[in-house]
Design a protein around this motif. Structure first.
Motif, mmCIF file in Angstrom:
data_model
loop_
_atom_site.group_PDB
_atom_site.id
_atom_site.type_symbol
_atom_site.label_atom_id
_atom_site.label_comp_id
_atom_site.label_asym_id
_atom_site.label_seq_id
_atom_site.Cartn_x
_atom_site.Cartn_y
_atom_site.Cartn_z
ATOM 1 N N LYS A 195 -23.857 -9.240 -44.407
ATOM 2 C CA LYS A 195 -22.455 -9.118 -44.014
ATOM 3 C C LYS A 195 -21.652 -10.180 -44.752
ATOM 4 N N ARG A 196 -20.734 -9.738 -45.611
ATOM 5 C CA ARG A 196 -20.064 -10.679 -46.504
ATOM 6 C C ARG A 196 -18.841 -11.351 -45.884
ATOM 7 N N ALA A 197 -18.140 -10.683 -44.999
ATOM 8 C CA ALA A 197 -17.007 -11.289 -44.285
ATOM 9 C C ALA A 197 -16.037 -11.981 -45.242
ATOM 10 N N PHE A 198 -15.569 -11.233 -46.255
ATOM 11 C CA PHE A 198 -14.735 -11.815 -47.289
ATOM 12 C C PHE A 198 -13.397 -12.358 -46.754
ATOM 13 N N ALA A 199 -12.953 -11.878 -45.609
ATOM 14 C CA ALA A 199 -11.689 -12.385 -45.055
ATOM 15 C C ALA A 199 -11.752 -13.880 -44.772
ATOM 16 N N LYS A 200 -12.958 -14.385 -44.578
ATOM 17 C CA LYS A 200 -13.119 -15.812 -44.292
ATOM 18 C C LYS A 200 -12.889 -16.692 -45.523
ATOM 19 N N LEU A 201 -12.737 -16.062 -46.689
ATOM 20 C CA LEU A 201 -12.434 -16.841 -47.888
ATOM 21 C C LEU A 201 -11.024 -17.437 -47.848
ATOM 22 N N PHE A 202 -10.188 -16.882 -46.981
ATOM 23 C CA PHE A 202 -8.779 -17.251 -46.978
ATOM 24 C C PHE A 202 -8.409 -17.962 -45.679
ATOM 25 N N ASN A 203 -7.545 -18.953 -45.791
ATOM 26 C CA ASN A 203 -7.089 -19.694 -44.626
ATOM 27 C C ASN A 203 -5.697 -19.181 -44.237
ATOM 28 N N ASP A 204 -5.645 -18.345 -43.215
ATOM 29 C CA ASP A 204 -4.368 -17.782 -42.766
ATOM 30 C C ASP A 204 -3.805 -18.602 -41.596
#
Length: 351
Positions: free
Chosen positions: A342-351
């Motif tokens: 599970k790559r969970a690419f949204a966690k690459l960004f700090n919103d």
């Protein structure tokens, strides 16, 4: 209320009587059909190979999968299909039109429905009843305006700064977690599973109306307002491509989403990174190749631009609601997704 209004109300209810029921890819096993189609010719064999390539993407432990959606397949009955791909870790990122994400999925996430157009009177009559038509599918315009206003409310609640469409759609997912009325919403599930959604032409949808109202009201009040940063979209999606390395594309339709995801290879190179072209690519479309448009340009053509590999690509010239349920059900039941990271690419960004 006049008699004419009562008649129109009754006529509207009559036309909006049959809801579109979204297909459940878990309820049937398409593997025997796909296996048989591989032994055929024409579109059947193309569909069989497309299914094979999608399974290869899922079985390749190094491959991140992008779902790319243009057109109205969500309204036409594939909405739960796309949601299941997110729920079962069968896609890692999504690039789509604003209509797919806002006017269709977020729309149903708020509790509204799409309807089968069992009868199609003239479109001026539909307009008088506030019924919008997508081919043989109806949408209640009053319900759609609820989406416009909800987008406005979300915008009003956020800090006035520039947001990528991904960051704003994540806020939409958060809103559905708190206020949504549909469990199987792509926007909601993507938020919960950290699957980023990009809409490079985000304001070309109901989101546009709500965001324009937010800006106009803010300007009248002399207050700052938020904006959507399409350059940030491109940068963030390119960041994902650089991070992901090996990538596969499952594309329904064409247009801006198709070009946007393919261009990440070129953009990464411009930034000085050595990245591979998209290793796997499937496109399902009915567009004619002769006009040279992005929607219809073949994947072989994209190889000339350094975007995709010609070794593992497949064009399927078919209306997507007729073949995508078979491809998705086949992949679900073969089960390669069960062993995927599970790559969970949204966690690459700090919103």
């Amino acid at each position: 209320m006049t008699n004419e209004t009562k008649i129109n109300d009754g006529r509207k209810a009559e036309l909006l009587a049959t809801q579109v029921e979204h297909i459940d890819i878990k309820s049937f096993d398409a593997r025997p059909i796909i296996d048989a189609m591989k032994k055929m010719s024409f579109t059947s064999r193309d569909t069989g190979r497309a299914a094979e390539l999608y399974n290869m993407m899922l079985a390749d432990q190094d491959c991140a999968v992008a779902l790319v959606v243009a057109g109205s397949t969500s309204a036409g009955g594939c909405m739960d299909l796309y949601a299941e791909l997110v729920r079962n870790n069968m896609v890692d990122m999504i690039v789509a039109t604003g209509a797919t994400i806002v006017d269709m999925d977020f729309f149903e996430g708020l509790g509204h429905k799409h309807y089968q157009a069992n009868e199609v009177p003239d479109d001026d009559t539909l307009r008088s009843l506030y019924i919008d038509r997508i081919y043989d599918t109806y949408i209640d315009e009053v319900a759609l305006q609820n989406v416009d206003h909800t987008i406005f409310e979300i915008a009003e609640s956020l800090a006035p700064k520039a947001y990528s469409s991904r960051a704003f759609i994540r806020e939409m997912g958060k809103y559905l977690v708190q206020h949504g009325k549909k469990e199987n919403s792509l926007v909601k599930l993507a938020y919960e599973h950290d699957v980023p959604i990009f809409c490079p032409a985000f304001t070309d949808s109901s989101a546009g109306f709500g965001l324009v109202k937010h800006q106009v009201d803010s300007m009248k009040a002399g207050k700052p307002y938020l904006t959507i940063d399409s350059i940030a979209d491109f940068r963030e999606l390119t960041d994902i491509k650089i991070k992901a390395g090996t990538t596969g594309l499952m594309m329904i339709g064409g247009g801006v989403p198709k070009n946007f995801i393919q261009d990440t290879v070129v953009c990464a190179e411009i930034l000085g990174h050595e990245v591979d072209v998209h290793k796997y690519a499937v496109q399902i479309t009915v567009a004619d190749v002769r006009d040279g448009a992005c929607s219809s340009s073949t994947l072989q053509e994209a190889a000339s631009w350094g975007k995709v590999s010609t070794a593992m690509e497949q064009m399927v010239f078919a209306e997507a609601t007729s073949v995508m349920p078979l491809i998705a059900s086949d992949a679900y039941h073969r089960g390669h997704w069960r062993n995927r990271e599970k790559r969970a690419f949204a966690k690459l960004f700090n919103d």
